[in-house]
Write a protein that holds these residues in place. Structure first.
Motif, PDB file in Angstrom:
ATOM      1  N   LEU A  39      79.383 -41.026   7.254  1.00  0.00           N
ATOM      2  CA  LEU A  39      78.053 -41.347   6.547  1.00  0.00           C
ATOM      3  C   LEU A  39      78.235 -42.697   6.081  1.00  0.00           C
ATOM      4  O   LEU A  39      77.196 -43.130   5.130  1.00  0.00           O
ATOM      5  CB  LEU A  39      77.895 -40.259   5.274  1.00  0.00           C
ATOM      6  CG  LEU A  39      77.725 -38.662   5.636  1.00  0.00           C
ATOM      7  CD1 LEU A  39      77.575 -37.849   4.554  1.00  0.00           C
ATOM      8  CD2 LEU A  39      76.387 -38.616   6.337  1.00  0.00           C
ATOM      9  N   GLY A  40      79.283 -43.490   6.089  1.00  0.00           N
ATOM     10  CA  GLY A  40      79.214 -44.741   5.895  1.00  0.00           C
ATOM     11  C   GLY A  40      78.951 -44.881   4.340  1.00  0.00           C
ATOM     12  O   GLY A  40      79.608 -44.347   3.365  1.00  0.00           O
ATOM     13  N   GLU A  81      68.617 -37.650   7.860  1.00  0.00           N
ATOM     14  CA  GLU A  81      68.161 -36.378   7.271  1.00  0.00           C
ATOM     15  C   GLU A  81      68.925 -35.997   5.850  1.00  0.00           C
ATOM     16  O   GLU A  81      68.633 -35.512   4.726  1.00  0.00           O
ATOM     17  CB  GLU A  81      68.023 -35.055   8.120  1.00  0.00           C
ATOM     18  CG  GLU A  81      67.123 -34.308   7.794  1.00  0.00           C
ATOM     19  CD  GLU A  81      67.659 -32.687   8.176  1.00  0.00           C
ATOM     20  OE1 GLU A  81      68.770 -32.474   8.421  1.00  0.00           O
ATOM     21  OE2 GLU A  81      66.899 -31.685   8.003  1.00  0.00           O
ATOM     22  N   ILE A  82      70.087 -36.283   5.826  1.00  0.00           N
ATOM     23  CA  ILE A  82      71.185 -35.762   4.698  1.00  0.00           C
ATOM     24  C   ILE A  82      70.798 -36.770   3.665  1.00  0.00           C
ATOM     25  O   ILE A  82      70.611 -36.090   2.430  1.00  0.00           O
ATOM     26  CB  ILE A  82      72.701 -35.943   5.321  1.00  0.00           C
ATOM     27  CG1 ILE A  82      72.834 -34.967   6.114  1.00  0.00           C
ATOM     28  CG2 ILE A  82      73.350 -35.838   3.943  1.00  0.00           C
ATOM     29  CD1 ILE A  82      74.201 -35.474   7.055  1.00  0.00           C
ATOM     30  N   GLY A  83      70.427 -38.079   3.786  1.00  0.00           N
ATOM     31  CA  GLY A  83      70.191 -38.881   2.787  1.00  0.00           C
ATOM     32  C   GLY A  83      68.868 -38.479   2.387  1.00  0.00           C
ATOM     33  O   GLY A  83      68.557 -38.543   0.941  1.00  0.00           O
ATOM     34  N   SER A  84      67.871 -37.938   2.997  1.00  0.00           N
ATOM     35  CA  SER A  84      66.545 -37.503   2.487  1.00  0.00           C
ATOM     36  C   SER A  84      66.639 -36.310   1.477  1.00  0.00           C
ATOM     37  O   SER A  84      66.238 -36.338   0.685  1.00  0.00           O
ATOM     38  CB  SER A  84      65.749 -37.240   3.716  1.00  0.00           C
ATOM     39  OG  SER A  84      65.523 -38.054   4.810  1.00  0.00           O
ATOM     40  N   TRP A  85      67.674 -35.490   2.094  1.00  0.00           N
ATOM     41  CA  TRP A  85      67.958 -34.188   1.177  1.00  0.00           C
ATOM     42  C   TRP A  85      68.549 -34.478  -0.284  1.00  0.00           C
ATOM     43  O   TRP A  85      68.033 -34.245  -1.130  1.00  0.00           O
ATOM     44  CB  TRP A  85      68.789 -33.123   1.989  1.00  0.00           C
ATOM     45  CG  TRP A  85      68.223 -32.385   2.995  1.00  0.00           C
ATOM     46  CD1 TRP A  85      68.460 -32.511   4.230  1.00  0.00           C
ATOM     47  CD2 TRP A  85      67.225 -31.539   2.851  1.00  0.00           C
ATOM     48  NE1 TRP A  85      67.650 -31.660   5.092  1.00  0.00           N
ATOM     49  CE2 TRP A  85      66.887 -31.101   4.260  1.00  0.00           C
ATOM     50  CE3 TRP A  85      66.237 -31.089   1.788  1.00  0.00           C
ATOM     51  CZ2 TRP A  85      65.846 -29.749   4.493  1.00  0.00           C
ATOM     52  CZ3 TRP A  85      65.077 -29.989   2.047  1.00  0.00           C
ATOM     53  CH2 TRP A  85      65.224 -29.731   3.431  1.00  0.00           C
ATOM     54  N   ILE A  86      69.321 -35.570  -0.151  1.00  0.00           N
ATOM     55  CA  ILE A  86      70.059 -36.023  -1.390  1.00  0.00           C
ATOM     56  C   ILE A  86      68.970 -36.594  -2.324  1.00  0.00           C
ATOM     57  O   ILE A  86      68.837 -36.243  -3.525  1.00  0.00           O
ATOM     58  CB  ILE A  86      71.049 -37.269  -1.234  1.00  0.00           C
ATOM     59  CG1 ILE A  86      72.308 -36.522  -0.383  1.00  0.00           C
ATOM     60  CG2 ILE A  86      71.569 -37.853  -2.513  1.00  0.00           C
ATOM     61  CD1 ILE A  86      73.035 -37.886   0.136  1.00  0.00           C
TER      62      ILE A  86
END
Ligand SMILES: CC(=O)N[C@H]1[C@@H](OP(=O)(O)OP(=O)(O)OC[C@H]2O[C@@H](n3ccc(=O)[nH]c3=O)[C@H](O)[C@@H]2O)O[C@H](CO)[C@@H](O)[C@@H]1O
Ligand SMILES: C=C(OP(=O)(O)O)C(=O)O
Length: 437
Positions: free
Chosen positions: A266-267, A241-246
């Motif tokens: 987050l690697g 989800e975090i990657g999707s927001w970015i």
């Protein structure tokens, strides 16, 4: 059936809080079956897949109390194991992928586990060999009813064993670990998946009295114990989800802060977005993304060759973010090869993006070359249907950046993994409505 209607082309602004991780939730919810004591879990995302698993647990007899939003207690002290062979379970169990992880704990604690062929994303073949080969190594007998697509494993007593997994399957590793914690003797698992969510599962099991070492590596040692106790566990923020927001922030030129992201888990995700030219800043445990008013430029490799972004088992890049990365690249300056190595049918959604005007060449089912527009040409709004959860969010990002009003059907696919996404987008200024058609 509900659809999203999205008026694109608006910049968003504000703060979002990452939800709890779907794929961790599915693992740790299954782990409540390992003890008759109370287990309290917080940061549970309120999404379709997780709620379906909670319903299955409840139907099996797990006592559930809602303690606060996103926080619940579970007590598996009086289960109705006959439910596992009921028609109700055969229908409910196949509605999601995560239900497969009920088998390991049930086998470990009660000597039997059953499951219909699980569902989840239709993104290519998704075999279960790793799971069942692991159970068989621990001494279980395996049955498969081909007509009903119904799997079963049974054992008088599981006995620890050494195993080298054919592939580092995420749910497979979780399932075998949950069976092995109550086996007699020691189990070693080499080529174990080791993503943060598995680390979290092992941490939780250890706090329940399990003896697992090597957590975070691909070699796990599990000394079996007689019983496990209750515990308190908090689920990590959802890195997908975090990657999707970015990606959403960059593609809509929005200034966003993503709060409490659990940066150390987050690697390679932040760096992968940086390779696309996206600026992001670590501010404490938040990620700040400035408005990309001048666009973003894809880097090339050191020798000048075209960048490739590919998935790999953790600590490589999760395949679940490649669809988002692909859509974000359609507006970048430069070109990139997206290589989806794990799943065979996950890139077919690019047809919709091509319809919208994106420059993409689908080379084969696993690889697509994207040539970015650098915002010189906006994507055109269209009507589309979401084929899977990550294609769904990617099409939503495309629609938010497009010119005109798009319609996305089959949004259950998005609701499977993203909590109240329309409400949270509206709070940032997006023009999105959920409508019944
Ligand atoms: C509920 C859940 O947690 N689902 C996640 C889980 O699914 P899941 O556990 O089902 O996925 P697996 O890890 O078993 O593998 C996914 C696919 O990748 C292939 N494969 C796997 C490992 C490997 O080393 N090489 C390889 O090619 C497998 O053949 C399979 O087709 O992990 C996937 C891979 O991160 C994610 O996409 C899913 O979101
Ligand atoms: C593939 C995914 O989910 P599942 O394994 O539950 O289908 C995903 O979360 O991207």
């Amino acid at each position: 059936m509900s659809t999203f209607r999205i008026e694109g082309g608006h910049q968003l602004k504000g703060e979002v809080h990452a939800q709890g991780a779907k794929n961790e939730a599915l693992q740790v919810l299954c782990a409540v079956l390992l003890t008759n004591e109370k287990v309290v879990i917080s940061n549970i995302p309120d999404i379709i897949d997780v709620n379906k698993l909670i319903e299955l647990l409840e139907s099996l007899g797990v006592k559930i109390e809602r303690l606060a939003p996103n926080k619940m207690s579970f007590q598996a002290d009086n289960l109705n194991l006959d439910y596992l062979t009921s028609d109700d379970f055969k229908a409910g169990g196949k509605a999601l992928r995560g239900s497969i992880m009920m088998v390991g704990p049930l086998l470990g604690r009660f000597g039997k586990g059953y499951i219909p062929k699980p569902g989840g994303d239709k993104i290519g073949r998704r075999r279960l060999d790793t799971h069942f080969e692991g159970f068989i190594k621990l001494g279980a007998t395996f049955r498969y009813n081909r007509e009903e697509h119904f799997y079963g494993v049974e054992a008088e007593q599981l006995v620890g064993a050494d195993m080298l997994l054919e592939e580092a399957s995420v749910t497979g590793t979780a399932n075998i670990v949950m069976a092995a914690v109550l086996a007699k003797g020691t189990t070693t698992i080499y080529n174990a998946a080791c993503e943060p969510y598995l680390q979290q599962l092992c941490k939780m099991l250890n706090s329940m009295g399990a003896k697992i070492s090597g957590v975070g590596s691909n070699f796990l040692t599990i000394e079996g114990v007689e019983t496990l106790t209750g515990c308190d566990h908090r689920i990590l923020p959802d890195m997908i989800e975090i990657g999707s927001w970015i990606g959403l922030a960059a593609m809509t030129k929005s200034e966003l802060t993503i709060k409490n992201v659990g940066w150390e888990h987050l690697g390679v995700i932040p760096n992968t977005f940086k390779r696309l030219g996206i600026q992001l800043e670590k501010r404490g445990d938040d990620i700040y993304i400035p408005a990309h008013t001048q666009g973003y430029e894809i880097q090339s490799f050191i020798d000048g060759s075209i960048l490739t972004i590919a998935d790999a088992p953790w600590p490589g890049l999760t395949p679940d973010l490649l669809s988002v990365i692909l859509v974000v690249a359609t507006q970048a300056r430069g070109e990139v090869l997206i290589h989806q190595k794990m799943f065979e049918s996950r890139l077919f959604f690019v047809d919709k993006l091509i319809d919208m005007g994106a420059k993409i060449i689908l080379c084969d089912p696993h690889r697509a070359v994207v040539i970015g527009h650098d915002f010189k040409s906006q994507l055109k709004a269209t009507r589309m249907s979401s084929p899977d959860i990550r294609a769904g969010i990617s099409l939503l990002i495309a629609a938010l950046s497009a010119q005109g009003t798009s319609v996305i059907q089959n949004i259950d696919q998005i609701d499977r993994g993203y909590e109240r996404i329309d409400e949270r987008l509206r709070a940032l200024g997006a023009k999105i409505d959920r409508v019944d058609e």
